[in-house]
Design an enzyme around this catalytic site. Structure first.
Site, PDB file in Angstrom:
ATOM      1  N   HIS A 185       0.837  -1.220   0.000  1.00  0.00           N
ATOM      2  CA  HIS A 185       0.000   0.000   0.000  1.00  0.00           C
ATOM      3  C   HIS A 185       0.865   1.261   0.000  1.00  0.00           C
ATOM      4  O   HIS A 185       0.425   2.306   0.477  1.00  0.00           O
ATOM      5  CB  HIS A 185      -0.937   0.036   1.207  1.00  0.00           C
ATOM      6  CG  HIS A 185      -1.732  -1.214   1.398  1.00  0.00           C
ATOM      7  ND1 HIS A 185      -2.984  -1.397   0.887  1.00  0.00           N
ATOM      8  CD2 HIS A 185      -1.406  -2.383   2.029  1.00  0.00           C
ATOM      9  CE1 HIS A 185      -3.425  -2.612   1.202  1.00  0.00           C
ATOM     10  NE2 HIS A 185      -2.474  -3.233   1.888  1.00  0.00           N
ATOM     11  N   SER A 312      15.303  20.501 -15.967  1.00  0.00           N
ATOM     12  CA  SER A 312      14.153  21.359 -16.249  1.00  0.00           C
ATOM     13  C   SER A 312      14.651  22.618 -16.938  1.00  0.00           C
ATOM     14  O   SER A 312      15.712  23.146 -16.592  1.00  0.00           O
ATOM     15  CB  SER A 312      13.462  21.724 -14.937  1.00  0.00           C
ATOM     16  OG  SER A 312      12.695  22.896 -15.096  1.00  0.00           O
ATOM     17  N   LYS A 318      16.472  20.867 -10.786  1.00  0.00           N
ATOM     18  CA  LYS A 318      15.757  19.633 -11.082  1.00  0.00           C
ATOM     19  C   LYS A 318      16.595  18.606 -11.823  1.00  0.00           C
ATOM     20  O   LYS A 318      17.383  18.933 -12.698  1.00  0.00           O
ATOM     21  CB  LYS A 318      14.509  19.936 -11.944  1.00  0.00           C
ATOM     22  CG  LYS A 318      13.392  20.631 -11.224  1.00  0.00           C
ATOM     23  CD  LYS A 318      12.728  19.791 -10.127  1.00  0.00           C
ATOM     24  CE  LYS A 318      11.946  18.619 -10.669  1.00  0.00           C
ATOM     25  NZ  LYS A 318      10.753  19.056 -11.418  1.00  0.00           N
ATOM     26  N   GLU A 325      10.112   7.487 -16.374  1.00  0.00           N
ATOM     27  CA  GLU A 325       8.769   7.976 -16.685  1.00  0.00           C
ATOM     28  C   GLU A 325       8.329   7.512 -18.068  1.00  0.00           C
ATOM     29  O   GLU A 325       7.181   7.133 -18.290  1.00  0.00           O
ATOM     30  CB  GLU A 325       8.734   9.502 -16.602  1.00  0.00           C
ATOM     31  CG  GLU A 325       8.878   9.996 -15.179  1.00  0.00           C
ATOM     32  CD  GLU A 325       9.028  11.516 -15.111  1.00  0.00           C
ATOM     33  OE1 GLU A 325       8.278  12.125 -14.359  1.00  0.00           O
ATOM     34  OE2 GLU A 325       9.872  12.081 -15.814  1.00  0.00           O
TER      35      GLU A 325
END
Ligand code: ARG
Length: 492
Positions: A185, A312, A318, A325
């Site tokens: 979970h 970024s 970043k 992804e």
């Protein structure tokens, strides 16, 4: 402020043929050479553009040529080609393959597909090639090409997955003393060696390899000789060509499709292959998601390699886990391809219908994308840095061994349900008094259950906790050593 008049003018133009061009039937184009006997005119330019498949099925060329060479050998074997004709056809096909491999072959969309492009080129150089299509249709030809392709594709993808498995194994081995919390979970559950988590990934990928081997076995049946739908009146030898093409079982016996209609209509292997690729994608996306979480500031268990991340354009600090992804994203595409094939074949009347030409783009895309994904996972994992300190800090929480504490009570005669309840109360007490679970006073514990003894806190020794997990598949050190040995052998 007064607004100046703005003229809207398109600043780009998409190049495409005009509709008038596409629809120009006049003057009449010559009828198509291979099937044009009954036609007075050739297809419209628009129809050609719409119906051609050579732009994507040309990659079948080596398989198409192998299929034609086997078919020609069989025709010679049964006396439908002379030895000379056969030799000329075989050599001509070799030359064409060399041209294709050298990028010198002129593909022509007007010839629709890979089969007709190759046949036309062959006929131009070898007159006997006009006999090659004896007892054959493009329907059994394309079915044969694709089955050969599937066997090849399964082998390549299987090898790529093994490479990814090896990369995972190397990281597991290099960090065999690192422990992390395992999650259910997405909540911290129980401690496990990092290697145990990696071995879970190896299992998933191993099932993918097994599945691909099954798909390859299903593909290993020769449809050649089924003709367009009902075979042929000519005395062909299906076993002969099947054997030449390697459609044989472990004992070398030829494996033939048993129904000519099914042979040209069946696309099950396409669906199975796409399903296997979709599962590869699903597995890789789950690994990618774990890596994304682990590399976030919140977890900090790993750092992903710069080479597989991007920055970024706005936020200088970043470092984004783009490879992972995209692995997540690509899995959607792989599932889409499977869906396309299921929808394509659903409700389609027997036997071949031109719809089936659309079976190739999703299948090829599934192969291209899943092999790419396996490579990217391997590359990302190979450059992974494990932050052992962050892992050690995360796994140090004694609450992760609350279940072991319940087991402790069980060994002292408490029923598990009661033990679970008692430990729940202990956890609550620890939370309320802001004390680590293992630092509570024994007297307080005794109030919850008389079964707690002076040795209760020994439970929280991580090494000891893992050492008691001795059963097959558990994360205890003896089992982990066994799995290292097993995977080392399997991935050799
Ligand atoms: N390009 C076709 C395909 O992939 C080959 C089979 C064509 N057969 C036919 N009857 N038109 O489906």
């Amino acid at each position: 402020m007064k607004q100046s008049a703005v003229t809207c003018r398109p600043f780009f133009r998409i190049a495409h043929g005009s509709v008038a061009d596409s629809l120009s039937y006049m003057p009449k184009k010559p009828a198509q050479a291979t099937w044009g006997g009954r036609f007075a005119a050739g297809p419209a330019a628009l129809m050609l553009r719409f119906s051609e498949s050579v732009s994507f099925d040309r990659r079948l060329a080596p398989f198409d040529i192998a299929g034609s060479q086997a078919h020609a050998a069989m025709l010679a074997h049964v006396g439908l080609l002379t030895t000379r004709e056969h030799a000329a056809i075989h050599a001509g096909l070799d030359t064409i393959l060399a041209q294709i491999n050298a990028g010198k072959f002129q593909w022509d969309t007007a010839l629709e597909d890979v089969h007709m492009n190759i046949e036309r080129a062959l006929t131009q150089r070898v007159p006997a090639a006009a006999k090659l299509h004896t007892a054959r249709s493009r329907n059994d030809q394309v079915a044969t090409d694709m089955r050969l392709w599937f066997k090849h594709a399964c082998a390549i993808l299987g090898e790529k997955i093994r490479t990814a498995q090896r990369a995972l194994f190397v990281v597991a081995e290099a960090h065999c003393a690192v422990y992390i919390p395992g999650y259910t979970h997405l909540q911290r559950a129980q401690p496990v060696p990092l290697a145990h988590h990696f071995f879970a990934w190896l299992e998933m990928l191993q099932r993918d390899c097994d599945r691909l081997a099954v798909v390859a076995a299903h593909a290993n049946v020769c449809p050649l000789g089924s003709g367009a739908i009902a075979g042929t009146t000519l005395p062909i030898d299906r076993e002969f060509s099947a054997r030449l093409l390697g459609f044989v079982d472990a004992k070398g016996r030829p494996q033939l499709t048993q129904n000519s209609m099914d042979a040209v209509a069946d696309r099950d292997v396409y669906v199975e292959f796409a399903a296997a690729c979709a599962l590869v994608g699903t597995h890789l996306s789950r690994m990618a998601e774990d890596l994304i979480l682990w590399s976030s500031t919140v977890f900090g268990f790993v750092e992903l390699p710069d080479a597989f991340c991007t920055g970024s354009s706005l936020m200088p600090q970043k470092k984004n886990p783009d490879s992972c992804e995209l692995l997540r994203g690509k899995s959607a595409r792989l599932q889409g391809n499977l869906q396309t094939l299921l929808t394509l074949t659903k409700g389609l009347p027997l036997t071949y219908n031109r719809d089936l030409q659309e079976d190739k783009p999703p299948v090829f895309d599934s192969f291209d994308q899943s092999t790419l994904c396996a490579d990217v996972l391997a590359g990302t994992v190979a450059g992974l840095t494990v932050n052992s300190k962050r892992c050690a800090a995360a796994v140090a929480d004694p609450a992760l061994l609350a279940t072991d504490l319940a087991d402790y009570l069980v060994t002292r005669g408490v029923a598990f349900r009661d033990a679970h309840h008692a430990v729940g109360a202990v956890v609550k007490l620890a939370e309320k008094s802001a004390t680590p679970l293992n630092k509570l006073p024994l007297a307080e514990l005794k109030k919850i259950s008389a079964a707690f003894g002076p040795d209760w806190a020994n439970v929280f020794d991580l090494k000891r906790a893992l050492a008691s997990r001795t059963g097959t598949g558990m994360p205890g050190p003896a089992q982990i050593a066994r799995q290292f040995a097993r995977w080392r052998k399997l991935l050799k």
